[in-house]
Write a protein that holds these residues in place. Structure first.
Motif, PDB file in Angstrom:
ATOM      1  N   ARG A 176       0.886  -1.048  -0.035  1.00 44.12           N
ATOM      2  CA  ARG A 176      -0.194   0.031  -0.093  1.00 44.12           C
ATOM      3  C   ARG A 176       0.804   1.266   0.063  1.00 44.12           C
ATOM      4  O   ARG A 176       0.618   2.273  -0.651  1.00 44.12           O
ATOM      5  CB  ARG A 176      -0.848  -0.179   1.454  1.00 44.12           C
ATOM      6  CG  ARG A 176      -1.632   1.388   1.444  1.00 44.12           C
ATOM      7  CD  ARG A 176      -2.791   1.598   0.538  1.00 44.12           C
ATOM      8  NE  ARG A 176      -3.294   2.963   0.563  1.00 44.12           N
ATOM      9  CZ  ARG A 176      -4.252   3.139   1.401  1.00 44.12           C
ATOM     10  NH1 ARG A 176      -4.833   2.036   2.317  1.00 44.12           N
ATOM     11  NH2 ARG A 176      -4.625   4.300   1.520  1.00 44.12           N
ATOM     12  N   THR A 178       3.899   1.524  -1.219  1.00 47.70           N
ATOM     13  CA  THR A 178       4.404   1.794  -2.611  1.00 47.70           C
ATOM     14  C   THR A 178       3.481   2.245  -3.586  1.00 47.70           C
ATOM     15  O   THR A 178       3.540   3.208  -4.307  1.00 47.70           O
ATOM     16  CB  THR A 178       4.903   0.244  -3.141  1.00 47.70           C
ATOM     17  OG1 THR A 178       5.718  -0.508  -2.120  1.00 47.70           O
ATOM     18  CG2 THR A 178       5.497   0.451  -4.355  1.00 47.70           C
ATOM     19  N   LYS A 179       2.178   1.919  -3.464  1.00 53.03           N
ATOM     20  CA  LYS A 179       1.121   2.451  -4.389  1.00 53.03           C
ATOM     21  C   LYS A 179       0.804   3.647  -4.033  1.00 53.03           C
ATOM     22  O   LYS A 179       0.766   4.582  -5.179  1.00 53.03           O
ATOM     23  CB  LYS A 179      -0.171   1.551  -4.034  1.00 53.03           C
ATOM     24  CG  LYS A 179      -1.455   1.988  -4.976  1.00 53.03           C
ATOM     25  CD  LYS A 179      -2.576   1.277  -4.570  1.00 53.03           C
ATOM     26  CE  LYS A 179      -4.002   1.755  -5.439  1.00 53.03           C
ATOM     27  NZ  LYS A 179      -4.118   2.897  -5.096  1.00 53.03           N
ATOM     28  N   ASP A 180       0.633   4.212  -2.880  1.00 50.22           N
ATOM     29  CA  ASP A 180       0.438   5.605  -2.587  1.00 50.22           C
ATOM     30  C   ASP A 180       1.569   6.461  -3.021  1.00 50.22           C
ATOM     31  O   ASP A 180       1.493   7.595  -3.496  1.00 50.22           O
ATOM     32  CB  ASP A 180      -0.115   5.714  -1.101  1.00 50.22           C
ATOM     33  CG  ASP A 180      -1.218   4.958  -0.729  1.00 50.22           C
ATOM     34  OD1 ASP A 180      -1.925   4.916  -1.766  1.00 50.22           O
ATOM     35  OD2 ASP A 180      -1.649   5.026   0.540  1.00 50.22           O
ATOM     36  N   ARG A 182       3.810   5.882  -5.163  1.00 48.85           N
ATOM     37  CA  ARG A 182       4.071   5.819  -6.748  1.00 48.85           C
ATOM     38  C   ARG A 182       3.205   6.920  -7.367  1.00 48.85           C
ATOM     39  O   ARG A 182       3.567   7.744  -8.267  1.00 48.85           O
ATOM     40  CB  ARG A 182       3.491   4.825  -7.398  1.00 48.85           C
ATOM     41  CG  ARG A 182       3.954   4.780  -8.787  1.00 48.85           C
ATOM     42  CD  ARG A 182       3.555   3.302  -9.519  1.00 48.85           C
ATOM     43  NE  ARG A 182       3.704   3.403 -10.861  1.00 48.85           N
ATOM     44  CZ  ARG A 182       4.893   2.997 -11.550  1.00 48.85           C
ATOM     45  NH1 ARG A 182       5.841   2.723 -10.802  1.00 48.85           N
ATOM     46  NH2 ARG A 182       5.129   3.166 -12.950  1.00 48.85           N
ATOM     47  N   GLU A 183       1.855   7.082  -6.821  1.00 52.89           N
ATOM     48  CA  GLU A 183       1.020   8.090  -7.377  1.00 52.89           C
ATOM     49  C   GLU A 183       1.312   9.577  -7.120  1.00 52.89           C
ATOM     50  O   GLU A 183       1.320  10.189  -8.138  1.00 52.89           O
ATOM     51  CB  GLU A 183      -0.360   7.899  -6.742  1.00 52.89           C
ATOM     52  CG  GLU A 183      -1.095   6.564  -7.097  1.00 52.89           C
ATOM     53  CD  GLU A 183      -2.306   6.268  -6.387  1.00 52.89           C
ATOM     54  OE1 GLU A 183      -2.793   6.992  -5.690  1.00 52.89           O
ATOM     55  OE2 GLU A 183      -3.165   5.107  -6.799  1.00 52.89           O
ATOM     56  N   LYS A 186       5.058  10.242  -9.290  1.00 48.03           N
ATOM     57  CA  LYS A 186       4.851   9.966 -10.716  1.00 48.03           C
ATOM     58  C   LYS A 186       4.042  11.357 -11.093  1.00 48.03           C
ATOM     59  O   LYS A 186       4.146  11.927 -12.358  1.00 48.03           O
ATOM     60  CB  LYS A 186       4.183   8.741 -11.141  1.00 48.03           C
ATOM     61  CG  LYS A 186       4.915   7.495 -11.119  1.00 48.03           C
ATOM     62  CD  LYS A 186       6.377   7.726 -12.225  1.00 48.03           C
ATOM     63  CE  LYS A 186       6.784   6.360 -12.270  1.00 48.03           C
ATOM     64  NZ  LYS A 186       8.024   6.208 -13.150  1.00 48.03           N
ATOM     65  N   SER A 196      11.502  -1.223  -5.495  1.00 46.88           N
ATOM     66  CA  SER A 196      10.735  -1.927  -4.329  1.00 46.88           C
ATOM     67  C   SER A 196      11.386  -1.523  -2.880  1.00 46.88           C
ATOM     68  O   SER A 196      12.770  -1.017  -3.107  1.00 46.88           O
ATOM     69  CB  SER A 196      11.054  -3.372  -4.929  1.00 46.88           C
ATOM     70  OG  SER A 196      12.543  -3.813  -4.589  1.00 46.88           O
ATOM     71  N   GLN A 225       3.288  -4.398  -9.430  1.00 49.40           N
ATOM     72  CA  GLN A 225       2.598  -3.435 -10.523  1.00 49.40           C
ATOM     73  C   GLN A 225       3.091  -2.124 -10.033  1.00 49.40           C
ATOM     74  O   GLN A 225       2.874  -1.135 -10.980  1.00 49.40           O
ATOM     75  CB  GLN A 225       1.198  -3.737 -10.409  1.00 49.40           C
ATOM     76  CG  GLN A 225       0.599  -3.345  -8.982  1.00 49.40           C
ATOM     77  CD  GLN A 225      -0.667  -3.918  -8.952  1.00 49.40           C
ATOM     78  OE1 GLN A 225      -1.618  -3.406  -9.819  1.00 49.40           O
ATOM     79  NE2 GLN A 225      -1.204  -4.796  -7.753  1.00 49.40           N
ATOM     80  N   TYR A 226       3.564  -1.905  -8.853  1.00 52.37           N
ATOM     81  CA  TYR A 226       3.918  -0.467  -8.516  1.00 52.37           C
ATOM     82  C   TYR A 226       5.067   0.095  -8.667  1.00 52.37           C
ATOM     83  O   TYR A 226       5.807   1.030  -8.227  1.00 52.37           O
ATOM     84  CB  TYR A 226       3.391  -0.174  -7.166  1.00 52.37           C
ATOM     85  CG  TYR A 226       1.899  -0.598  -7.021  1.00 52.37           C
ATOM     86  CD1 TYR A 226       0.783   0.018  -7.647  1.00 52.37           C
ATOM     87  CD2 TYR A 226       1.573  -1.743  -6.135  1.00 52.37           C
ATOM     88  CE1 TYR A 226      -0.526  -0.250  -7.499  1.00 52.37           C
ATOM     89  CE2 TYR A 226      -0.193  -1.981  -5.816  1.00 52.37           C
ATOM     90  CZ  TYR A 226      -0.765  -1.282  -6.630  1.00 52.37           C
ATOM     91  OH  TYR A 226      -2.049  -1.746  -6.406  1.00 52.37           O
TER      92      TYR A 226
END
Length: 427
Positions: A176, A178-180, A182-183, A186, A196, A225-226
């Motif tokens: 989670r 990583t996902k946040d 990345r957004e 980017k 990672s 995926q992130y």
């Protein structure tokens, strides 16, 4: 035990490797402990910020209150040394945000290894504290004057999550995070790379598999995926009395990571970076002569280059040579022997590919190729011993001190320090 280790190494060497990459300046990364150690005396493509007083709890001890002065000093110092871009690794949660501020983190500061309190073990929750910090550091980085300050271009999500002193949370929480991250990153800089979390493997205690096993769990939880880069650490070290580090152990660590990555098509083709490593903490009493660090550094980098790893970050340029870990230079002693070998090795590898690394008995060799160039690096993996190597087809050789000599009777004698066999008569 050593016979079993060599058998395992040969089995790992049989695993198909990725296409060889041409070694660029960016391959040579570095960790530096003190800003006063600049300008660096060795060629470095980028610096990774860790153990630099720039962790989360040090920059932003409370949510919304950040002091950027120390980070900016580092970025300005790195830029002044001609290094334009930097890797930043997240880690060490502030007390005010930690889900367990008094929780033990092995030998580290209490509470800092735990996730934010607004992030649930299953990865649910607002995760607002983490997002606020990522947004704050990314915005600060983007708005600096990059004619004066190095740009943070590569973002590692967490340092050594398989270490008790660095992470006491769950893998879904890191997915989670990583996902946040990345957004946010980017959106500010689409060309930035997300790494990672960076697990570690080390020879000590036989933990060859740790990085690969942790990464497989992270990828199985959806983290692949992130990320843009698979990152991990390698320490070929030992604390056994009378023993010394064996650089060739990195092949087992990397091969195991590659074996695990092959099960996850979502990371196929994504680069691998070894973002921290060296001989680490070892039995320094058996590793203080000049030959040992010179041999280790040359072999460590060359073998990693042969695996397809695209970057190597050495730990650490300016540490305490009587304690830890891979020191090349100190304020009092200046350049150490390892730094001299590093500079020579840099000349050998830059612009070339490394392939066909492997042993015949205790004699190791690697092929080096470049435009109009073919060479062969050879060495013996046993301390305090030498072996004879076939030098047929080569006219000269270079050693790690930069000395050039002519091949005599089509053979050369080598010890733990590699030599580079070359065609023609060297200058």
């Amino acid at each position: 035990m050593k016979a079993l280790s060599r058998l395992l190494l040969l089995l790992w060497l049989a695993i198909p490797s990725v296409a060889q990459v041409t070694i660029q300046d960016s391959f040579f990364g570095m960790l530096v402990n003190k800003p006063d150690s600049f300008p660096l005396k060795v060629p470095v493509g980028s610096v990774r910020l860790w153990d630099t007083g720039t962790n989360w709890f040090q920059i932003c001890p409370t949510n919304g209150h950040c002091d950027w002065d120390h980070l900016d000093k580092w970025l300005a110092t790195i830029k002044s040394d001609g290094i334009p871009e930097v890797m930043y690794t997240f880690g060490k949660t502030p007390d005010s945000i930690s889900s367990n501020p008094m929780g033990k983190c092995w030998q580290a500061r209490l509470g800092q290894c735990y996730p934010p309190r607004d992030l649930n073990p299953d990865g649910g929750g607002s995760n607002a504290a983490w997002k606020d910090f990522v947004h704050a550091i990314v915005e600060h980085n983007q708005h600096l004057d990059h004619s004066r300050y190095a740009l943070i271009k590569w973002w590692g999500i967490w340092n050594e999550p398989n270490g008790h002193n660095f992470w006491g949370g769950t893998t879904p929480q890191l997915v989670r995070m990583t996902k946040d991250a990345r957004e946010i990153i980017k959106a500010a800089d689409p060309s930035a790379l997300i790494l990672s979390p960076e697990p570690s493997s080390l020879t000590k205690h036989g933990n060859f598999h740790d990085a690969g096993d942790w990464l497989e769990g992270y990828l199985s939880a959806g983290g692949g995926q992130y990320i843009d880069v698979v990152a991990f650490h390698c320490y070929a070290n030992t604390n056994n009395p009378g023993d010394r580090p064996y650089a060739e152990d990195v092949l087992k660590m990397v091969s195991y990571v590659k074996e695990k990555l092959a099960r996850h098509p979502e990371v196929s083709g994504k680069p691998m970076w070894m973002t921290e490593g060296s001989w680490g903490k070892t039995n320094e009493a058996n590793f203080r002569d000049d030959d040992s660090p010179m041999a280790y550094i040359t072999r460590f980098y060359t073998l990693l280059a042969s695996t397809g790893v695209e970057r190597v970050y050495w730990y650490i340029y300016d540490g305490n040579p009587n304690d830890c870990c891979g020191t090349m230079w100190t304020q009092g002693r200046g350049e150490l022997a390892g730094a001299k070998a590093y500079k020579e090795m840099h000349k050998w590898l830059l612009g070339r590919t490394v392939s066909h690394c492997g042993p015949q008995g205790h004699l190791w060799s690697c092929d080096l190729e470049g435009p109009g160039y073919k060479g062969k690096m050879v060495w013996n993996d046993e301390y305090d011993k030498t072996v004879t190597a076939d030098a047929g087809g080569f006219g000269s050789y270079r050693d790690v001190s930069g000395t050039v000599a002519q091949v005599g009777q089509k053979t050369v004698t080598v010890g733990i320090k590699p030599i580079l066999l070359e065609a023609g008569r060297g200058k």
